[in-house]
Design a protein around this motif. Structure first.
Motif, short mmCIF file in Angstrom:
data_model
loop_
_atom_site.label_atom_id
_atom_site.label_comp_id
_atom_site.label_asym_id
_atom_site.label_seq_id
_atom_site.Cartn_x
_atom_site.Cartn_y
_atom_site.Cartn_z
N LEU A 262 19.94 -9.45 19.11
CA LEU A 262 20.47 -8.14 19.51
C LEU A 262 21.14 -7.49 18.30
O LEU A 262 22.30 -7.79 17.96
N ASP A 263 20.39 -6.64 17.66
CA ASP A 263 20.86 -6.01 16.42
C ASP A 263 21.22 -4.55 16.70
O ASP A 263 20.35 -3.68 16.77
N GLY A 264 22.48 -4.29 16.90
CA GLY A 264 22.92 -2.91 17.09
C GLY A 264 23.16 -2.56 18.54
O GLY A 264 22.72 -3.23 19.48
N ILE A 265 23.89 -1.47 18.73
CA ILE A 265 24.35 -1.05 20.05
C ILE A 265 23.19 -0.69 20.98
O ILE A 265 23.21 -0.98 22.18
N GLU A 266 22.13 -0.07 20.44
CA GLU A 266 21.01 0.34 21.29
C GLU A 266 20.23 -0.86 21.78
O GLU A 266 19.73 -0.87 22.91
N ALA A 267 20.11 -1.88 20.97
CA ALA A 267 19.43 -3.11 21.39
C ALA A 267 20.21 -3.78 22.52
O ALA A 267 19.63 -4.30 23.49
N ILE A 268 21.53 -3.79 22.39
CA ILE A 268 22.38 -4.36 23.46
C ILE A 268 22.22 -3.55 24.74
O ILE A 268 22.07 -4.10 25.84
N ARG A 269 22.26 -2.24 24.61
CA ARG A 269 22.14 -1.37 25.78
C ARG A 269 20.83 -1.64 26.54
O ARG A 269 20.81 -1.76 27.75
N ALA B 281 18.92 -4.35 26.44
CA ALA B 281 18.91 -5.69 27.02
C ALA B 281 19.71 -5.74 28.32
O ALA B 281 19.30 -6.37 29.30
N VAL B 282 20.86 -5.08 28.34
CA VAL B 282 21.68 -5.01 29.56
C VAL B 282 20.92 -4.26 30.65
O VAL B 282 20.90 -4.67 31.82
N ARG B 283 20.30 -3.15 30.27
CA ARG B 283 19.56 -2.35 31.26
C ARG B 283 18.46 -3.18 31.92
O ARG B 283 18.33 -3.19 33.15
N LEU B 284 17.70 -3.90 31.11
CA LEU B 284 16.59 -4.69 31.65
C LEU B 284 17.11 -5.83 32.52
O LEU B 284 16.52 -6.16 33.56
N ALA B 285 18.22 -6.45 32.13
CA ALA B 285 18.78 -7.55 32.91
C ALA B 285 19.22 -7.08 34.29
O ALA B 285 18.96 -7.74 35.31
N VAL B 286 19.89 -5.94 34.33
CA VAL B 286 20.35 -5.40 35.61
C VAL B 286 19.17 -4.96 36.46
O VAL B 286 19.13 -5.19 37.68
N ARG B 287 18.17 -4.36 35.83
CA ARG B 287 17.01 -3.91 36.60
C ARG B 287 16.25 -5.09 37.20
O ARG B 287 15.81 -5.04 38.34
N ARG B 288 16.08 -6.16 36.40
CA ARG B 288 15.39 -7.34 36.92
C ARG B 288 16.14 -7.94 38.11
O ARG B 288 15.53 -8.31 39.14
N THR B 289 17.44 -8.00 38.00
CA THR B 289 18.25 -8.54 39.10
C THR B 289 18.12 -7.67 40.35
O THR B 289 17.97 -8.17 41.47
N THR B 290 18.19 -6.37 40.16
CA THR B 290 18.08 -5.45 41.30
C THR B 290 16.72 -5.56 41.97
O THR B 290 16.61 -5.56 43.20
N THR B 291 15.67 -5.64 41.16
CA THR B 291 14.32 -5.75 41.72
C THR B 291 14.17 -7.04 42.52
O THR B 291 13.54 -7.06 43.59
N ARG B 292 14.78 -8.12 42.01
CA ARG B 292 14.70 -9.40 42.72
C ARG B 292 15.42 -9.33 44.07
O ARG B 292 14.96 -9.88 45.06
N TRP B 293 16.51 -8.57 44.13
CA TRP B 293 17.28 -8.47 45.37
C TRP B 293 16.70 -7.44 46.34
O TRP B 293 16.80 -7.62 47.56
N THR B 294 16.14 -6.37 45.83
CA THR B 294 15.79 -5.23 46.70
C THR B 294 14.31 -4.87 46.71
O THR B 294 13.86 -4.14 47.60
N GLY B 295 13.56 -5.33 45.70
CA GLY B 295 12.18 -4.87 45.59
C GLY B 295 12.07 -3.50 44.94
O GLY B 295 10.97 -2.98 44.77
N LYS B 296 13.20 -2.89 44.59
CA LYS B 296 13.23 -1.57 43.97
C LYS B 296 13.37 -1.69 42.45
O LYS B 296 13.87 -2.69 41.94
N LYS B 297 12.90 -0.65 41.77
CA LYS B 297 13.06 -0.57 40.32
C LYS B 297 13.91 0.65 40.00
O LYS B 297 13.41 1.72 39.69
N PRO B 298 15.23 0.50 40.11
CA PRO B 298 16.10 1.67 40.01
C PRO B 298 16.22 2.21 38.58
O PRO B 298 15.87 1.54 37.62
N PHE C 239 24.46 -12.01 26.52
CA PHE C 239 25.22 -12.29 25.31
C PHE C 239 25.32 -13.78 24.99
O PHE C 239 25.84 -14.17 23.94
N THR C 240 24.85 -14.63 25.91
CA THR C 240 24.95 -16.08 25.68
C THR C 240 23.60 -16.76 25.58
O THR C 240 23.53 -17.94 25.23
#
Length: 550
Positions: free
Chosen positions: A515-522, A524-541, A507-508
């Motif tokens: 980010l136009d609309g609720i689905e675009a936000i959703r 973007a959040v999903r991809l951000a969390v997935r990238r972070t998880t992959t960096r920490w675990t090697g998994k793509k949850p 958001f910053t």
């Protein structure tokens, strides 16, 4: 659109290119008849699923042209799908008495007994289904009333073997003799549609009579409690164990519901009528251990079966040092790990283990090469169509049959529409086939969204994210996470802090204006969390995002 004209067609919807889920169609003069409708048990490919069925879409779309379902015998891979599809297909079933009894019990459990017609046909009797004239030809197998089917059509005769073997001492039933089968061959057989399971085996399958003698000798030599595990449906083996119990003065206890069902069905249809009376678990605790024979399910290592529960002390029957467990079964490919664990658990209890690898205490119910060669010689078909096997088994049978002088062979797989006559064999079309799964109480496509998501969760874990958005579409309060199945352990708190920051960065960042609309936000959040998880675990949850607008 595939519709049989003045011709004879064969189409496997299951059981060709795989072992299990047998469902075969024969078509002639605008009508189809189905031979067998089975299932298979799930493996690691379908997490959380027990049963797998053939996809019957092809014949469901042509239901009005299906004349009936004829069953060769009562094994699950030949009748197990009936409770789930027979009601909707709405055609009569045809089976011999023992098989019909097993089917009736299945339909009753599903509340379908009054809505499905079961026609009981004596072995060797002829009956008509649509344009086909059938006759059951009894053959030896590892269940009572295993039958081939002689199918007379306007274009020639089919000998559909079902599952079979040759046994000079079958103990149960009266299989067709060499002279009977040779007479069928004398009358002319267009195609032999034949079991391929043991096509690589250079040896004959062996006799139940030999197993009885070996098991009798073995049990007589044992002084402690005996537990014998075998396939419940093997009525000949059950008969053997009952006779051994009498001969050795042991009382029989059955451990496993399927054993009770098979015994009940067998006795209702004239088999095992002299099987000894059985006792329940509580009574054997009061008996000398040398006076007891337990017959148990679970020889394939099934975790909920009786033998596995005995091995882990979660069954009423307790095993201890001096007891002997006899595996009068074959290790089915795919079950090696579960069987190995079961045996290790038993050995840890100082229980003696005896398997068919040590002594000849089991024989196959499928034909090896000597039996296949004999059948070719007796039937003398114009065409061999291998079924009931993986592609390698069916290809091997075709090679073997050619070497033995069968004029034509045709290796088909599920979905191949094969014209057997006239001017056959020839593949004329291919239709969609596939697998269905029973997930809880719901039947779903095996390759559908639910199973794909579950596989991803099983292999990569999942994490849920929830956050509240204010009126300006910005996060309000903390971000909540629900990770499951991720390899984080002691690092979880540090990971969650970084994941929350990754969400806030959505958001910053400079791209947040896009980010136009609720689905675009959703997303973007999903991809951000997935990238972070992959960096920490090697998994793509699998990441699910819940956005709440305040």
């Amino acid at each position: 659109m595939v519709s049989p004209k003045d011709e004879l067609l064969f189409l496997a919807l299951g059981g060709s290119g795989e072992i299990g889920m047998n469902a075969n169609l024969y078509g002639c003069n605008g009508q189809w008849v189905m031979v067998d409708l089975g299932m298979t048990f799930s493996g690691n490919d379908y997490p959380g699923v027990d049963l797998v069925f053939p996809d019957l879409e092809f014949i469901e779309e042509r239901q009005e042209s299906l004349a009936g379902i004829v069953l060769t015998h009562g094994h699950e891979d030949h009748i197990g799908a009936l409770p789930y599809f027979a009601g909707d297909l709405d055609v009569p079933l045809y089976a011999t008495a023992f098989t019909a009894g097993l089917i009736r019990r299945k339909l009753d459990e599903h509340g379908l007994l009054d809505s499905v017609t079961i026609n009981i046909i004596p072995e060797r009797d002829r009956f008509t289904v649509g344009p086909f004239d059938f006759q059951y030809i009894p053959l030896a197998h590892s269940i009572a009333e295993g039958n081939a089917m002689l199918i007379h059509t306007p274009h020639g005769t089919i000998f559909h073997t079902g599952d079979w073997k040759l046994d000079d001492e079958p103990l149960i039933g009266s299989p067709a003799t060499q002279s009977e089968i040779t007479k069928i061959g004398d009358d002319g057989v267009l195609a032999l549609v034949c079991d391929s399971t043991n096509a690589f085996s250079p040896n004959a399958s062996g006799s139940e009579g030999d197993v009885r003698r070996e098991l009798t000798k073995l049990v007589k030599s044992i002084r402690g409690r005996v537990v014998i595990t075998t396939f419940a449906s093997n009525v000949a083996r059950m008969d053997t164990l009952g006779k051994i119990a009498k001969e050795t003065g042991r009382t029989v206890c059955l451990a496993g519901r399927s054993l009770h069902r098979i015994l009940e069905n067998a006795q209702e249809t004239g088999y095992l009528t002299d099987f000894p009376d059985t006792v329940d678990f509580r009574e054997i605790d009061q008996m000398d251990r040398r006076d007891v024979m337990v017959i148990a399910t679970g020889g394939q290592g099934e975790s909920n079966a009786s033998l596995a529960r005995m091995a882990t002390d979660s069954h009423q029957i307790k095993l201890s040092s001096g007891d002997t467990v006899i595996f009068s079964t074959k290790e089915i490919p795919g079950n090696e790990k579960s069987i190995g664990k079961l045996i290790n658990d038993l050995v840890a209890k100082d229980v003696r283990i005896i398997t068919e690898k040590q002594l000849p205490i089991h024989v196959s119910g499928h034909p090896g090469q000597p039996e296949l060669a004999a059948m070719y010689d007796w039937v003398r078909p114009d065409i061999l169509v291998p079924v009931h096997g993986e592609l390698r088994h069916m290809q091997q049978q075709a090679i073997f049959a050619k070497a033995k002088g069968v004029p034509k062979t045709f290796v088909q797989t599920n979905g191949d529409v094969v014209r057997l006559a006239p001017k056959g064999p020839k593949k004329i079309s291919n239709v969609r086939t596939g697998r269905l799964i029973l997930d809880g109480d719901v039947i779903l496509p095996a390759d559908g969204r639910t199973m794909n998501e579950r596989r991803k969760i099983a292999y990569n874990g999942t994490i849920s994210v929830a956050l509240v958005l204010n009126s300006k579409g910005k996060p309000e309060g903390s971000v909540e996470f629900g990770p499951m199945g991720l390899p984080l352990d002691e690092d979880e708190q540090l990971f969650l802090e970084e994941a929350e920051q990754a969400v806030r960065d959505v958001f910053t960042s400079k791209s947040s204006k896009k980010l136009d609309g609720i689905e675009a936000i959703r997303e973007a959040v999903r991809l951000a969390v997935r990238r972070t998880t992959t960096r920490w675990t090697g998994k793509k949850p699998v990441v699910s995002v819940l956005l709440i607008e305040s």
